[in-house]
Design a protein around this motif. Structure first.
Motif, PDB file in Angstrom:
ATOM      1  N   THR A  98       0.829  -1.205   0.000  1.00 14.37           N
ATOM      2  CA  THR A  98       0.000   0.000   0.000  1.00 14.37           C
ATOM      3  C   THR A  98       0.871   1.266   0.000  1.00 14.37           C
ATOM      4  O   THR A  98       2.097   1.200   0.194  1.00 14.37           O
ATOM      5  CB  THR A  98      -0.928   0.007   1.220  1.00 14.37           C
ATOM      6  OG1 THR A  98      -0.150  -0.154   2.410  1.00 14.37           O
ATOM      7  CG2 THR A  98      -1.929  -1.148   1.120  1.00 14.37           C
ATOM      8  N   ALA A  99       0.210   2.406  -0.189  1.00 11.34           N
ATOM      9  CA  ALA A  99       0.940   3.664  -0.322  1.00 11.34           C
ATOM     10  C   ALA A  99       1.647   4.068   0.962  1.00 11.34           C
ATOM     11  O   ALA A  99       2.680   4.758   0.924  1.00 11.34           O
ATOM     12  CB  ALA A  99      -0.022   4.774  -0.759  1.00 11.34           C
ATOM     13  N   ARG A 185      -6.682   6.267  -1.846  1.00 11.05           N
ATOM     14  CA  ARG A 185      -6.553   6.493  -3.287  1.00 11.05           C
ATOM     15  C   ARG A 185      -5.238   5.978  -3.853  1.00 11.05           C
ATOM     16  O   ARG A 185      -5.016   6.041  -5.071  1.00 11.05           O
ATOM     17  CB  ARG A 185      -6.695   7.987  -3.595  1.00 11.05           C
ATOM     18  CG  ARG A 185      -8.087   8.537  -3.311  1.00 11.05           C
ATOM     19  CD  ARG A 185      -8.243   9.950  -3.823  1.00 11.05           C
ATOM     20  NE  ARG A 185      -7.445  10.902  -3.037  1.00 11.05           N
ATOM     21  CZ  ARG A 185      -7.362  12.209  -3.300  1.00 11.05           C
ATOM     22  NH1 ARG A 185      -8.025  12.708  -4.321  1.00 11.05           N
ATOM     23  NH2 ARG A 185      -6.644  12.995  -2.531  1.00 11.05           N
ATOM     24  N   GLY A 186      -4.361   5.474  -2.983  1.00  4.66           N
ATOM     25  CA  GLY A 186      -3.098   4.911  -3.440  1.00  4.66           C
ATOM     26  C   GLY A 186      -2.143   5.943  -3.998  1.00  4.66           C
ATOM     27  O   GLY A 186      -1.478   5.689  -5.009  1.00  4.66           O
ATOM     28  N   LEU A 187      -2.027   7.105  -3.358  1.00  8.55           N
ATOM     29  CA  LEU A 187      -1.202   8.189  -3.876  1.00  8.55           C
ATOM     30  C   LEU A 187       0.000   8.442  -2.978  1.00  8.55           C
ATOM     31  O   LEU A 187      -0.099   8.372  -1.747  1.00  8.55           O
ATOM     32  CB  LEU A 187      -2.019   9.481  -3.992  1.00  8.55           C
ATOM     33  CG  LEU A 187      -3.251   9.444  -4.898  1.00  8.55           C
ATOM     34  CD1 LEU A 187      -3.938  10.787  -4.895  1.00  8.55           C
ATOM     35  CD2 LEU A 187      -2.883   9.019  -6.312  1.00  8.55           C
ATOM     36  N   ILE A 188       1.126   8.724  -3.608  1.00  9.15           N
ATOM     37  CA  ILE A 188       2.344   9.137  -2.917  1.00  9.15           C
ATOM     38  C   ILE A 188       2.756  10.486  -3.493  1.00  9.15           C
ATOM     39  O   ILE A 188       2.949  10.606  -4.707  1.00  9.15           O
ATOM     40  CB  ILE A 188       3.478   8.116  -3.088  1.00  9.15           C
ATOM     41  CG1 ILE A 188       3.060   6.736  -2.576  1.00  9.15           C
ATOM     42  CG2 ILE A 188       4.737   8.575  -2.372  1.00  9.15           C
ATOM     43  CD1 ILE A 188       4.092   5.659  -2.859  1.00  9.15           C
ATOM     44  N   SER A 221       4.407  -2.001   4.517  1.00  8.10           N
ATOM     45  CA  SER A 221       2.973  -1.861   4.735  1.00  8.10           C
ATOM     46  C   SER A 221       2.250  -2.563   3.593  1.00  8.10           C
ATOM     47  O   SER A 221       2.394  -2.175   2.434  1.00  8.10           O
ATOM     48  CB  SER A 221       2.586  -0.382   4.793  1.00  8.10           C
ATOM     49  OG  SER A 221       1.206  -0.241   5.002  1.00  8.10           O
ATOM     50  N   PHE A 222       1.481  -3.579   3.923  1.00  5.79           N
ATOM     51  CA  PHE A 222       0.800  -4.360   2.896  1.00  5.79           C
ATOM     52  C   PHE A 222      -0.454  -4.969   3.484  1.00  5.79           C
ATOM     53  O   PHE A 222      -0.646  -5.015   4.696  1.00  5.79           O
ATOM     54  CB  PHE A 222       1.720  -5.456   2.347  1.00  5.79           C
ATOM     55  CG  PHE A 222       2.225  -6.413   3.390  1.00  5.79           C
ATOM     56  CD1 PHE A 222       1.513  -7.565   3.705  1.00  5.79           C
ATOM     57  CD2 PHE A 222       3.402  -6.160   4.081  1.00  5.79           C
ATOM     58  CE1 PHE A 222       1.967  -8.440   4.672  1.00  5.79           C
ATOM     59  CE2 PHE A 222       3.862  -7.030   5.054  1.00  5.79           C
ATOM     60  CZ  PHE A 222       3.147  -8.185   5.349  1.00  5.79           C
ATOM     61  N   ARG A 223      -1.309  -5.445   2.601  1.00  2.00           N
ATOM     62  CA  ARG A 223      -2.498  -6.178   3.015  1.00  2.00           C
ATOM     63  C   ARG A 223      -2.598  -7.447   2.189  1.00  2.00           C
ATOM     64  O   ARG A 223      -2.301  -7.448   0.992  1.00  2.00           O
ATOM     65  CB  ARG A 223      -3.767  -5.314   2.864  1.00  2.00           C
ATOM     66  CG  ARG A 223      -3.994  -4.708   1.504  1.00  2.00           C
ATOM     67  CD  ARG A 223      -5.358  -4.026   1.423  1.00  2.00           C
ATOM     68  NE  ARG A 223      -5.511  -3.271   0.186  1.00  2.00           N
ATOM     69  CZ  ARG A 223      -5.398  -1.950   0.110  1.00  2.00           C
ATOM     70  NH1 ARG A 223      -5.135  -1.240   1.188  1.00  2.00           N
ATOM     71  NH2 ARG A 223      -5.552  -1.331  -1.047  1.00  2.00           N
TER      72      ARG A 223
END
Length: 242
Positions: A98-99, A185-188, A221-223
């Motif tokens: 994840t972001a 939103r998955g933004l960096i 960080s992950f799911r």
């Protein structure tokens, strides 16, 4: 050493701090960035993660790649890359990074393919000054001038800066600061410019020349699919109650 992620460059914008100062940032989107396979010392001689991002049409994927994706139980990916990791930073196969794998304030190294500009002259490609813009120069003001010696050495040395193809090269920009992340939103958001065109693939890694903050998640960080199942069940229950 943690894994990196594959992101897609959306473009540039700016954000304002509480003090009213504006910061130019590049927006990177992390969309379904999953671990596809492991590389181990016993089998491959090194430890790494193969990461895939985006969704690819099945017809555009070879049979061998389909088999690899089937083993990992992930959908076919548009872009694949390997990231070297330490043995204590291995993320399970099928997990989605994840972001918030990166935190605000840390520094990252970003790699991308620069914008291709085709054939360019010496002034555009190498910032040459050109010839005189007054008398004595006839329709060659932007030429590079002489490129070699006389009888000695009697040749043009290799790697001489001359007109040629410009851009479309793999470039790494180091020590860019992460301003903020948006997990939903998955933004960096990364401060400064990132090589590549809008829509291009960008590799984001922890900066090798900066100390990693103690607050960053380890190994990342992950799911996993098990984490996503309860959330889907909760959404379904809410819809039924409504």
């Amino acid at each position: 050493m943690r894994s990196g992620v594959i992101a897609q460059k959306l473009g540039m914008t700016r954000i304002f701090t509480d003090a009213g100062e504006h910061i130019p940032v590049t927006v990177l989107k992390v969309d379904s960035c999953q671990v596809v396979a492991h590389r181990t010392k016993e089998k491959n001689g090194y430890t790494a993660l193969q990461v895939g991002v985006g969704k690819a049409k099945v017809k555009n994927v070879s049979k061998a790649e389909r088999g690899n994706f089937a083993i990992a139980k992930v959908e076919p990916k548009r872009k694949l890359a390997e990231f070297r990791v330490s043995e204590d930073a291995v993320i399970p196969v099928g997990a989605e990074i994840t972001a918030d794998h990166f935190i605000a304030g840390q520094f990252v190294d970003v790699t991308g393919i620069t914008t291709g500009k085709g054939f360019a002259g010496g002034m555009k490609r190498w910032n040459f000054g050109g010839l005189r813009a007054t008398h004595g120069v006839s329709v060659s003001h932007r030429s590079i001038g002489s490129t070699g010696g006389r009888q000695d050495p009697g040749k043009t040395f290799k790697n001489k800066k001359m007109p040629g193809h410009l851009g479309a090269e793999r470039v790494t920009t180091q020590n860019l600061r992460v301003v903020s992340t948006d997990v939903e939103r998955g933004l960096i958001l990364v401060e400064g410019a990132v090589p590549g065109v809008a829509g291009g693939w960008i590799f984001v890694r922890d900066a090798v020349k900066r100390k990693l903050p103690a607050e960053v998640p380890m190994p990342g960080s992950f799911r996993t699919a098990n984490d996503a199942a309860p959330a889907a069940q909760a959404e379904q229950a809410q819809e039924e109650n409504a």
